[in-house]
Write a protein that holds these residues in place. Structure first.
Motif, PDB file in Angstrom:
ATOM      1  N   ASP A  82       0.888  -1.163   0.000  1.00 37.02           N
ATOM      2  CA  ASP A  82       0.000   0.000   0.000  1.00 37.02           C
ATOM      3  C   ASP A  82       0.929   1.217   0.000  1.00 37.02           C
ATOM      4  O   ASP A  82       1.447   1.642   1.034  1.00 37.02           O
ATOM      5  CB  ASP A  82      -0.925   0.011   1.221  1.00 37.02           C
ATOM      6  N   ALA A  83       1.160   1.722  -1.225  1.00 35.30           N
ATOM      7  CA  ALA A  83       2.100   2.837  -1.407  1.00 35.30           C
ATOM      8  C   ALA A  83       1.356   4.151  -1.628  1.00 35.30           C
ATOM      9  O   ALA A  83       1.904   5.105  -2.183  1.00 35.30           O
ATOM     10  CB  ALA A  83       3.015   2.528  -2.588  1.00 35.30           C
ATOM     11  N   ALA A  84       0.108   4.206  -1.143  1.00 35.26           N
ATOM     12  CA  ALA A  84      -0.747   5.381  -1.375  1.00 35.26           C
ATOM     13  C   ALA A  84      -0.083   6.680  -0.919  1.00 35.26           C
ATOM     14  O   ALA A  84      -0.309   7.736  -1.500  1.00 35.26           O
ATOM     15  CB  ALA A  84      -2.079   5.198  -0.652  1.00 35.26           C
ATOM     16  N   GLN A  85       0.754   6.585   0.133  1.00 32.62           N
ATOM     17  CA  GLN A  85       1.334   7.804   0.708  1.00 32.62           C
ATOM     18  C   GLN A  85       2.820   7.954   0.384  1.00 32.62           C
ATOM     19  O   GLN A  85       3.502   8.741   1.021  1.00 32.62           O
ATOM     20  CB  GLN A  85       1.152   7.774   2.236  1.00 32.62           C
ATOM     21  N   ALA A  86       3.307   7.197  -0.578  1.00 34.29           N
ATOM     22  CA  ALA A  86       4.773   7.067  -0.642  1.00 34.29           C
ATOM     23  C   ALA A  86       5.377   7.187  -2.040  1.00 34.29           C
ATOM     24  O   ALA A  86       6.350   6.515  -2.355  1.00 34.29           O
ATOM     25  CB  ALA A  86       5.163   5.723  -0.024  1.00 34.29           C
ATOM     26  N   TRP A  87       4.865   8.087  -2.866  1.00 33.45           N
ATOM     27  CA  TRP A  87       5.483   8.250  -4.184  1.00 33.45           C
ATOM     28  C   TRP A  87       6.917   8.787  -4.006  1.00 33.45           C
ATOM     29  O   TRP A  87       7.115   9.858  -3.441  1.00 33.45           O
ATOM     30  CB  TRP A  87       4.687   9.209  -5.077  1.00 33.45           C
ATOM     31  N   GLY A  88       7.890   8.034  -4.494  1.00 30.52           N
ATOM     32  CA  GLY A  88       9.289   8.489  -4.424  1.00 30.52           C
ATOM     33  C   GLY A  88      10.050   7.992  -3.211  1.00 30.52           C
ATOM     34  O   GLY A  88      11.263   8.169  -3.125  1.00 30.52           O
ATOM     35  N   ALA A  89       9.343   7.354  -2.259  1.00 29.00           N
ATOM     36  CA  ALA A  89      10.056   6.792  -1.095  1.00 29.00           C
ATOM     37  C   ALA A  89      10.871   5.590  -1.555  1.00 29.00           C
ATOM     38  O   ALA A  89      10.547   4.946  -2.553  1.00 29.00           O
ATOM     39  CB  ALA A  89       9.049   6.356  -0.032  1.00 29.00           C
ATOM     40  N   GLU A  90      11.958   5.306  -0.828  1.00 25.30           N
ATOM     41  CA  GLU A  90      12.826   4.200  -1.230  1.00 25.30           C
ATOM     42  C   GLU A  90      13.190   3.325  -0.053  1.00 25.30           C
ATOM     43  O   GLU A  90      13.283   3.800   1.088  1.00 25.30           O
ATOM     44  CB  GLU A  90      14.138   4.748  -1.826  1.00 25.30           C
ATOM     45  N   TRP A  91      13.412   2.058  -0.368  1.00 25.18           N
ATOM     46  CA  TRP A  91      13.996   1.132   0.602  1.00 25.18           C
ATOM     47  C   TRP A  91      15.263   0.565  -0.030  1.00 25.18           C
ATOM     48  O   TRP A  91      15.229  -0.081  -1.067  1.00 25.18           O
ATOM     49  CB  TRP A  91      13.020  -0.003   0.964  1.00 25.18           C
ATOM     50  N   GLN A  92      16.402   0.851   0.579  1.00 24.27           N
ATOM     51  CA  GLN A  92      17.698   0.430   0.061  1.00 24.27           C
ATOM     52  C   GLN A  92      17.816   0.685  -1.444  1.00 24.27           C
ATOM     53  O   GLN A  92      18.197  -0.197  -2.216  1.00 24.27           O
ATOM     54  CB  GLN A  92      17.959  -1.029   0.422  1.00 24.27           C
ATOM     55  N   GLY A  93      17.457   1.878  -1.834  1.00 25.68           N
ATOM     56  CA  GLY A  93      17.638   2.318  -3.215  1.00 25.68           C
ATOM     57  C   GLY A  93      16.547   1.881  -4.184  1.00 25.68           C
ATOM     58  O   GLY A  93      16.548   2.295  -5.342  1.00 25.68           O
ATOM     59  N   VAL A  94      15.603   1.054  -3.724  1.00 26.83           N
ATOM     60  CA  VAL A  94      14.498   0.629  -4.598  1.00 26.83           C
ATOM     61  C   VAL A  94      13.263   1.458  -4.234  1.00 26.83           C
ATOM     62  O   VAL A  94      12.920   1.593  -3.057  1.00 26.83           O
ATOM     63  CB  VAL A  94      14.189  -0.880  -4.426  1.00 26.83           C
ATOM     64  N   LYS A  95      12.634   1.996  -5.248  1.00 21.61           N
ATOM     65  CA  LYS A  95      11.472   2.859  -4.974  1.00 21.61           C
ATOM     66  C   LYS A  95      10.248   2.048  -4.566  1.00 21.61           C
ATOM     67  O   LYS A  95      10.025   0.930  -5.069  1.00 21.61           O
ATOM     68  CB  LYS A  95      11.135   3.668  -6.223  1.00 21.61           C
ATOM     69  N   ALA A  96       9.448   2.614  -3.683  1.00 16.30           N
ATOM     70  CA  ALA A  96       8.135   2.054  -3.360  1.00 16.30           C
ATOM     71  C   ALA A  96       7.416   1.843  -4.687  1.00 16.30           C
ATOM     72  O   ALA A  96       7.454   2.699  -5.563  1.00 16.30           O
ATOM     73  CB  ALA A  96       7.352   3.029  -2.488  1.00 16.30           C
ATOM     74  N   GLY A  97       6.803   0.705  -4.819  1.00 11.71           N
ATOM     75  CA  GLY A  97       6.166   0.375  -6.096  1.00 11.71           C
ATOM     76  C   GLY A  97       6.902  -0.768  -6.779  1.00 11.71           C
ATOM     77  O   GLY A  97       6.313  -1.551  -7.507  1.00 11.71           O
TER      78      GLY A  97
END
Ligand SMILES: Cc1ncc(COP(=O)(O)O)c(C=O)c1O
Length: 423
Positions: free
Chosen positions: A203-218
């Motif tokens: 659920d990336a509704a609030q997270a455009w552009g957020a990253e986890w260890q260099g990989v974007k949400a999505g």
């Protein structure tokens, strides 16, 4: 000191903020001393002011909308296709499937991943309602697990207990929520996917552009759902959403399901739904896609200024729960937070909110009622006390004004008002 401890817990570094600690200290002091008493706060501070985003983009957005009118491509069509291409490119995923809301994107992602009756999905009780209602709409059972108090994210150990429990065998997917603009800790979810054979729906509704260890949400899970509701960090001028995935098969199924289960016009292979992206929203989103990275960077600067202002005011506490001051949000090691919301924990939260409202300072509670306590979700069968962390968070969280254009003096006003209330 507490502040330093709190931030160290998250691996937070005070990098790149634009003022020295002394500047913050004097700024808060000025805001505190310049206007004593109830009339102290001299300016209203909005929770969100979308007009400030619109003003510099007015011409570009109006031209984009004008083009849709010229070409009369109102449903899906070339504007949606163009947005989907650009969105997938920016996220680094193979496929993007536009639809009419984040809620529908969640349902589409679940249904396209094969989730349905007789199966279960595990998610968090501390999110927007749609995280659970979309599971129920897919026909699956929603199982909940408690959250972790520092990030407010689904707690992996609690999820493992669900997987080991009576209904664990039915679990087909886990649905972590990247709450407030920070990715859930994907190392644990990736491990559970491998060990337990479950799918992961973000659920990336609030997270455009957020990253986890260099990989974007999505691009972290099997599929992800985005919302472009007007208050989101990437926003449409109405309702819109999107599914992101690297799976060709899942994307193809989502495209089919968003149009009444049609692969070929008027030949219906399955019962889908009407959840198409419209041309106006797509054209507007294509314009905003060019600016979102800059806006996310600005949000990060706003968050750093809040950290510094609270530290300078001596209000930042180091534990997981507030005592006399506030517990600040942090950025987990390995994560790139986009600060969709800046959410503090505080005692007497409702009184503080009223105090701020009386001074025309915006704030919001995301979310005041844990999902298992919602009237509509009583049928899930969880009693009060089932998820103590989620219930406690619902009593203590307060979201403060945050948007890219928020000014330093407005932030100082917010922090000064909170300091006045707490002192
Ligand atoms: C975490 C979360 N999930 C799902 C949604 C649903 O998105 P929408 O409002 O676009 O249907 C939202 C936004 O409201 C959200 O914040």
């Amino acid at each position: 000191m507490g502040f330093v401890h709190g931030m160290a817990y998250f691996g937070f570094a005070f990098v790149g903020h634009d003022r020295s600690p002394g500047w913050y200290y004097s700024h808060v002091k000025t805001a505190l001393s310049s206007a004593p008493g109830a009339a102290r706060i001299s300016q209203p501070v909005p929770m969100l002011d979308l007009k400030r985003q619109y003003a510099p983009l007015q011409q570009e957005l109006q031209e984009a909308v004008g083009q849709v009118l010229e070409t009369q491509q109102f449903i899906l069509g070339e504007y949606a296709a163009e947005f989907e291409r650009a969105a997938a490119g920016q996220l680094g995923v193979k496929h993007a499937v536009g639809c009419s809301s984040g809620t529908d994107a969640l349902w589409l992602a679940l249904a396209a991943a094969g989730v349905g009756p007789g199966m279960a999905v595990v998610t968090t009780p501390f999110s927007f309602f749609a995280s659970v209602s979309a599971i129920l709409r897919s026909g699956a059972t929603a199982l909940l697990a408690d959250i972790e108090p520092r990030t407010f994210h689904l707690d992996a150990a609690a999820v493992e207990r669900v997987l080991d429990g009576e209904q664990g065998g039915a679990v087909r997917a886990i649905l972590p929520v990247h709450l407030y603009g920070q990715c859930a800790d994907w190392s644990v979810w990736g491990r559970l996917r491998r060990e337990r054979g479950v799918q992961l729906i973000e659920d990336a509704a609030q997270a455009w552009g957020a990253e986890w260890q260099g990989v974007k949400a999505g691009g972290l899970g099997d599929a992800a759902a985005f919302s472009f509701y007007p208050t989101k960090n990437l926003s449409a001028a109405g309702d819109a959403g999107m599914v992101a995935t690297n799976s060709e098969e899942l994307a193809e199924r989502a495209r089919m399901l968003r149009q009444h289960g049609m692969r070929r016009r008027y030949y219906h292979d399955e019962i889908g739904w009407n959840t198409r992206l419209d041309g106006f929203q797509a054209a507007i989103l294509s314009v905003k896609l060019k600016y979102i990275e800059g806006w996310n960077q600005a949000r990060r600067r706003v968050a750093e200024r809040y950290h510094a202002l609270f530290a300078a005011a001596g209000l930042a506490e180091s534990g997981s729960y507030p005592e006399r001051g506030v517990v600040l949000p942090g950025e987990a090691t390995g994560s790139r937070h986009v600060w969709h919301q800046y959410v503090i924990r505080v005692q007497r939260r409702d009184a503080l909110r009223e105090f701020l409202a009386a001074r025309a300072i915006g704030s919001e509670i995301y979310y005041p009622v844990a999902l298992h306590m919602q009237k509509a979700l009583r049928r899930l069968g969880y009693a009060e006390g089932s998820f103590p962390e989620a219930e406690r968070a619902a009593r203590e969280v307060l979201a403060l004004p945050i948007f890219p254009e928020l000014r330093e003096d407005e932030q100082a006003t917010v922090v000064a008002a909170i300091a006045e209330f707490l002192n």
